[in-house]
Design a protein around this motif. Structure first.
Motif, PDB file in Angstrom:
ATOM      1  N   LYS A  59      31.343  57.264  43.253  1.00 40.07           N
ATOM      2  CA  LYS A  59      31.949  56.829  41.920  1.00 40.07           C
ATOM      3  C   LYS A  59      32.323  55.430  42.260  1.00 40.07           C
ATOM      4  O   LYS A  59      33.520  55.557  43.018  1.00 40.07           O
ATOM      5  N   TYR A  60      32.084  54.342  41.794  1.00 42.66           N
ATOM      6  CA  TYR A  60      32.533  53.099  41.790  1.00 42.66           C
ATOM      7  C   TYR A  60      33.514  52.482  40.901  1.00 42.66           C
ATOM      8  O   TYR A  60      32.974  52.690  39.602  1.00 42.66           O
ATOM      9  N   ARG A  61      34.558  52.218  41.164  1.00 37.85           N
ATOM     10  CA  ARG A  61      35.493  51.599  40.022  1.00 37.85           C
ATOM     11  C   ARG A  61      35.741  50.125  40.306  1.00 37.85           C
ATOM     12  O   ARG A  61      36.527  49.885  41.580  1.00 37.85           O
ATOM     13  N   ASN A  62      35.140  49.245  39.659  1.00 38.46           N
ATOM     14  CA  ASN A  62      35.372  47.731  39.893  1.00 38.46           C
ATOM     15  C   ASN A  62      35.134  47.290  41.118  1.00 38.46           C
ATOM     16  O   ASN A  62      36.139  46.631  41.732  1.00 38.46           O
ATOM     17  N   ILE A  63      34.146  47.682  41.704  1.00 41.04           N
ATOM     18  CA  ILE A  63      33.670  47.375  43.122  1.00 41.04           C
ATOM     19  C   ILE A  63      32.212  46.769  43.283  1.00 41.04           C
ATOM     20  O   ILE A  63      31.515  47.527  42.545  1.00 41.04           O
ATOM     21  N   SER A  64      32.181  45.460  43.475  1.00 36.13           N
ATOM     22  CA  SER A  64      30.937  44.899  43.785  1.00 36.13           C
ATOM     23  C   SER A  64      30.352  44.780  45.059  1.00 36.13           C
ATOM     24  O   SER A  64      31.174  44.941  46.100  1.00 36.13           O
ATOM     25  N   LEU A  65      28.960  44.598  45.341  1.00 35.84           N
ATOM     26  CA  LEU A  65      28.231  44.529  46.384  1.00 35.84           C
ATOM     27  C   LEU A  65      27.890  43.177  46.525  1.00 35.84           C
ATOM     28  O   LEU A  65      27.047  42.531  46.061  1.00 35.84           O
ATOM     29  N   GLY A  66      28.448  42.593  47.807  1.00 38.78           N
ATOM     30  CA  GLY A  66      27.837  41.072  48.271  1.00 38.78           C
ATOM     31  C   GLY A  66      26.757  41.192  49.270  1.00 38.78           C
ATOM     32  O   GLY A  66      26.020  42.080  49.249  1.00 38.78           O
ATOM     33  N   ALA A  67      26.511  40.354  50.059  1.00 42.31           N
ATOM     34  CA  ALA A  67      25.637  40.323  51.229  1.00 42.31           C
ATOM     35  C   ALA A  67      25.967  41.265  52.289  1.00 42.31           C
ATOM     36  O   ALA A  67      26.590  41.023  53.164  1.00 42.31           O
ATOM     37  N   ASN A  68      25.811  42.645  51.911  1.00 39.59           N
ATOM     38  CA  ASN A  68      26.121  43.886  52.913  1.00 39.59           C
ATOM     39  C   ASN A  68      27.801  43.901  52.886  1.00 39.59           C
ATOM     40  O   ASN A  68      28.237  44.268  54.062  1.00 39.59           O
ATOM     41  N   PHE A  69      28.344  43.638  51.978  1.00 44.71           N
ATOM     42  CA  PHE A  69      29.857  43.827  51.918  1.00 44.71           C
ATOM     43  C   PHE A  69      30.246  44.219  50.811  1.00 44.71           C
ATOM     44  O   PHE A  69      29.680  43.631  49.362  1.00 44.71           O
ATOM     45  N   LEU A  70      31.258  44.989  50.445  1.00 39.96           N
ATOM     46  CA  LEU A  70      31.839  45.403  49.201  1.00 39.96           C
ATOM     47  C   LEU A  70      33.197  44.508  48.835  1.00 39.96           C
ATOM     48  O   LEU A  70      33.841  44.140  49.819  1.00 39.96           O
ATOM     49  N   PHE A  71      33.499  44.194  47.705  1.00 38.90           N
ATOM     50  CA  PHE A  71      34.669  43.427  47.283  1.00 38.90           C
ATOM     51  C   PHE A  71      35.220  43.966  45.994  1.00 38.90           C
ATOM     52  O   PHE A  71      34.549  44.459  45.185  1.00 38.90           O
ATOM     53  N   GLY A  72      36.505  43.973  45.752  1.00 35.75           N
ATOM     54  CA  GLY A  72      37.173  44.338  44.448  1.00 35.75           C
ATOM     55  C   GLY A  72      37.134  43.538  43.634  1.00 35.75           C
ATOM     56  O   GLY A  72      37.174  42.180  43.958  1.00 35.75           O
ATOM     57  N   GLN A  73      37.145  43.774  42.356  1.00 39.59           N
ATOM     58  CA  GLN A  73      37.356  42.814  41.252  1.00 39.59           C
ATOM     59  C   GLN A  73      38.781  43.219  40.520  1.00 39.59           C
ATOM     60  O   GLN A  73      39.084  44.284  40.187  1.00 39.59           O
ATOM     61  N   GLY A  74      39.589  42.120  40.424  1.00 38.38           N
ATOM     62  CA  GLY A  74      40.967  42.295  39.929  1.00 38.38           C
ATOM     63  C   GLY A  74      41.983  41.908  40.924  1.00 38.38           C
ATOM     64  O   GLY A  74      42.850  41.016  40.665  1.00 38.38           O
ATOM     65  N   GLY A  75      42.049  42.617  42.177  1.00 45.57           N
ATOM     66  CA  GLY A  75      42.919  42.060  43.015  1.00 45.57           C
ATOM     67  C   GLY A  75      44.423  42.308  42.638  1.00 45.57           C
ATOM     68  O   GLY A  75      45.429  41.686  42.771  1.00 45.57           O
ATOM     69  N   THR A  76      44.621  43.755  42.065  1.00 46.92           N
ATOM     70  CA  THR A  76      45.930  43.853  41.729  1.00 46.92           C
ATOM     71  C   THR A  76      46.797  44.806  42.519  1.00 46.92           C
ATOM     72  O   THR A  76      48.036  44.878  42.200  1.00 46.92           O
ATOM     73  N   GLY A  77      46.236  45.077  43.736  1.00 46.76           N
ATOM     74  CA  GLY A  77      47.178  45.891  44.641  1.00 46.76           C
ATOM     75  C   GLY A  77      47.006  47.253  44.197  1.00 46.76           C
ATOM     76  O   GLY A  77      47.716  48.030  44.872  1.00 46.76           O
ATOM     77  N   LEU A  78      46.607  47.730  43.016  1.00 47.30           N
ATOM     78  CA  LEU A  78      46.686  49.083  42.753  1.00 47.30           C
ATOM     79  C   LEU A  78      45.326  49.802  43.007  1.00 47.30           C
ATOM     80  O   LEU A  78      44.277  49.333  42.841  1.00 47.30           O
ATOM     81  N   LEU A  79      45.429  51.047  43.634  1.00 46.49           N
ATOM     82  CA  LEU A  79      44.032  51.950  44.050  1.00 46.49           C
ATOM     83  C   LEU A  79      43.253  52.079  42.747  1.00 46.49           C
ATOM     84  O   LEU A  79      42.095  52.004  42.867  1.00 46.49           O
TER      85      LEU A  79
END
Length: 516
Positions: A151-171
């Motif tokens: 289950k992914y929450r606000n996570i995107s897939l780049g070129a073979n890497f994951l990055f978060g959306q928002g960058g709030t510092g909260l899990l």
């Protein structure tokens, strides 16, 4: 009043004789007078497999999931059972003991044991089942839209890497949670940063990896996107001040907080991300460990925490979900590797895509190798034939020809359910009608007597010997004399199913004439 003793015996080593059936033929007629009564005087049944005595001379089981590798991992393992007498009253404790001790010997540095878990119990066919199973690791960094196992929450897939959306510092803002549970044998959950660069405390960066207890409450939190750092039981996270040079922090209980370690990340540059640290939650040889691997300067491994894993009991086992989180946005944080070993018996494994984790051959000072799910030599060897027979197996060694399989299932030859299914046997007369009833039959049933199966009526050879304290006579209801040369009876389980006996069984009956 006239009493008559009749002793019936089975024919050993015949189909009927080994099922507790008495079929006695007499050379002269036995006359039963009108309105007579019949009672059980005694019964002796040879049930040699009713219990197992484990002592210092017969207390070992050996097993293997692969041959020993060049580093000495894998190979044949030996467990020792607690000494004592095991029967239907404590057999489930014995199964749990065997299962736990086998799982405690599995090592992630043996490729067939990495991601493996052993299960011991009665299967749907009521036979004892030793299961040595291993699943491919769950890869978090893949086609997110098609990965139903995470289950992914606000996570995107780049070129073979994951990055978060928002960058709030909260899990709860950006996380990924596995649906199947973490393995309970030997395995890892690990993650590597492709990018973790931040010198400004006010700009969130970094991430977290760890295990959260699999409870209905936490499942609801994941679904509702309200999971927090406080819900972890075991975790490794980057510095709480968001600085990429800050020390790692760990959490080792649900109620406890994060504690700063003395270890700081070695690399943060995206250009050399293959040398960045690998954060790892490791279950290895019965120990739950928080580990950081580094490839720098020839490799190093830092053990941040270790404790005995609580395997629980047959009725209560700890289970965890793998959850990773990203605190920063793409500008500061990227994850290029994240995978974990799942419980191979979890029903949610149907969601797995079957993609193996990315290869990491040289992780840390003592490399943790990539798991392999290829066929290997599995085996199960009992200490003695007596022990093997007790568990329903006809041979001591289960794979003497070294057959290779990817998942091994060693299943007993004999039905094990009789030991667990009944506390009582019944004596049924087959050619004499008695005035008795049984609720399971919802009416008349020719039951002469019941035999309570307890430890104090079983002798040292496994023979059940029962003699009622008081004779209880049951009416035959015969208005006229009965002349017999054949008397048939059988001993059955309390659900009317057949039982298995060995050798000679004897049944002593008393018949008395009607009393005025």
């Amino acid at each position: 009043m006239k009493n008559r003793l009749i002793v019936l015996s089975t024919e050993p080593n015949t189909p009927d004789g080994n099922k507790g059936i008495f079929d006695a033929l007499f050379n002269e007629e036995i006359t039963i007078e009108p309105n007579s009564e019949i009672a059980l005087q005694s019964v002796s049944i040879n049930k040699a497999l009713t219990f197992l005595i484990v002592d210092a001379t017969d207390n070992k089981i050996q097993f293997q999931l692969q041959g020993a590798n060049l580093q000495g991992y894998g190979g044949l393992h030996t467990i020792e059972l607690n000494t004592g007498t095991y029967s239907k009253t404590n057999i489930l404790d014995l199964f749990n003991e065997i299962e736990t001790r086998m799982n405690k010997l599995l090592n992630v540095r043996a490729s067939a044991e990495h991601g493996a878990q052993i299960s011991v119990g009665i299967d749907q066919d009521e036979k004892l089942h030793f299961s040595f199973h291993q699943n491919k690791a769950l890869n978090f960094v893949q086609n997110i839209a098609g990965n139903a196992a995470v289950k992914y929450r606000n996570i995107s897939l780049g070129a073979n890497f994951l990055f978060g959306q928002g960058g709030t510092g909260l899990l709860r803002t950006s996380f990924a949670a596995a649906q199947p549970e973490f393995v309970k044998g030997a395995g890892v959950f690990r993650m590597r940063f492709r990018k973790f660069e931040n010198d400004a405390p006010l700009t969130h960066a970094g991430g977290i990896i760890g295990l959260i207890p699999n409870t209905p409450e936490n499942q609801d939190k994941i679904v509702s996107n309200i999971i927090t750092n406080a819900d972890y039981q075991f975790a490794i996270r980057t510095a709480s001040n968001n600085i990429s040079s800050g020390n790692y922090e760990i959490k080792t209980s649900v109620s406890g907080g994060f504690v700063e370690t003395s270890l700081s990340p070695f690399k943060t540059s995206e250009g050399t991300h293959t040398e960045n640290d690998v954060l790892e939650i490791q279950l290895n040889e019965g120990s739950l460990r928080l580990v950081v691997h580094s490839n720098a300067n020839g490799g190093s491994t830092s053990l941040l925490h270790a404790e005995d894993y609580d395997f629980g009991t047959a009725d209560s086992r700890d289970s965890f979900l793998m959850v990773m989180g990203i605190y920063g946005a793409q500008a500061t944080t990227k994850i290029d590797f994240c995978s974990g070993n799942v419980d191979p018996y979890d029903s949610k494994n149907v969601l797995l895509t079957g993609i193996e984790e990315t290869e990491l051959y040289a992780v840390g000072a003592v490399p943790t190798p990539q798991q392999r799910t290829a066929a290997s030599i599995n085996n199960l060897i009992f200490n003695s034939l007596n022990m093997a027979n007790f568990f329903g197996f006809s041979a001591v060694e289960q794979n003497p020809t070294d057959e290779r399989v990817s998942n091994a299932d060693f299943i007993g030859d004999k039905d094990f359910s009789l030991m667990l299914a009944t506390n009582t046997y019944l004596i049924e007369l087959l050619n004499l009608s008695v005035d008795s009833y049984h609720s399971k039959a919802k009416g008349r049933k020719n039951i002469l007597s019941s035999i309570p199966i307890t430890e104090n009526i079983i002798n040292a050879t496994g023979q059940i010997q029962y003699e009622p304290n008081t004779l209880f006579y049951v009416a035959l209801n015969n208005k006229f004399p009965i002349n017999l040369r054949n008397i048939k009876a059988r001993i059955i389980s309390n659900d009317f199913s057949e039982i298995e006996t060995e050798g000679l069984a004897e049944l002593s009956l008393l018949i008395r004439s009607h009393r005025d």
